[in-house]
Motif scaffolding. Structure first.
Motif, PDB file in Angstrom:
ATOM      1  N   LYS A   1       0.835  -1.206   0.000  1.00  0.00           N
ATOM      2  CA  LYS A   1       0.000   0.000   0.000  1.00  0.00           C
ATOM      3  C   LYS A   1       0.871   1.258   0.000  1.00  0.00           C
TER       4      LYS A   1
ATOM      5  N   ILE B   1      -6.509   1.968  -3.187  1.00  0.00           N
ATOM      6  CA  ILE B   1      -5.335   1.294  -2.605  1.00  0.00           C
ATOM      7  C   ILE B   1      -5.642   0.840  -1.180  1.00  0.00           C
TER       8      ILE B   1
ATOM      9  N   ILE C   1      -1.916  -4.435  -7.113  1.00  0.00           N
ATOM     10  CA  ILE C   1      -2.432  -3.076  -7.225  1.00  0.00           C
ATOM     11  C   ILE C   1      -1.900  -2.532  -8.540  1.00  0.00           C
TER      12      ILE C   1
END
Length: 146
Positions: free
Chosen positions: A27, A91, A102
């Motif tokens: 992240k 995210i 992602i």
């Protein structure tokens, strides 16, 4: 056997901690890349900045108009803020137990030309520089707590 059970329980706790640390590092990397690439994208009408998206497990394929239409970069900050806010919301939904990746992407047909240095507003390879920024962000990530 108590020793083996205790060891197995400890390894199970560590695996959960590692998974959480990797998830947070992913992240953090994605957020850093997103912020850097959006802010580095050259601006005229705002459309290029507005089309950066973050999606889980697959790249976004559609196109948006500028979030805040403008001319000659007049809405650069507004478009960046909206694009970053939307990407960060996506995210934040990443769950390492459910998602595999992602994707930060921009489907505009001319984004490659902008990245190649077509605009004097940004250096060539600004996308690569953003990825390098993301990697630097997680280079010293703590996957396991002390």
């Amino acid at each position: 056997m108590a020793g083996l059970d205790e060891f197995a329980n400890r390894m199970s706790r560590i695996s959960v901690e590692v998974e959480g640390g990797v998830e947070q590092a992913m992240k953090d990397c994605a957020v850093a890349v997103t912020r850097t690439v959006i802010n580095a994208t050259p601006v005229d009408t705002g459309r290029a900045r507005s089309n950066w998206t973050a999606e889980l497990d697959q790249a976004f394929q559609k196109l948006f108009p500028a979030h805040v239409p403008g001319e000659k970069g007049s809405t650069a900050t507004a478009n960046a803020e909206i694009a970053i806010e939307r990407a960060e919301a996506a995210i934040e939904q990443f769950d390492i137990g459910k998602n595999s990746s992602i994707h930060i992407s921009n489907s505009l047909p001319y984004i490659g030309a902008l990245n190649d240095g077509h605009s004097k507003q940004a250096p060539a390879d600004f996308v690569k520089l953003a990825v390098m920024d993301g990697l630097a962000t997680v280079r010293n990530a703590k996957i396991l707590k002390d």
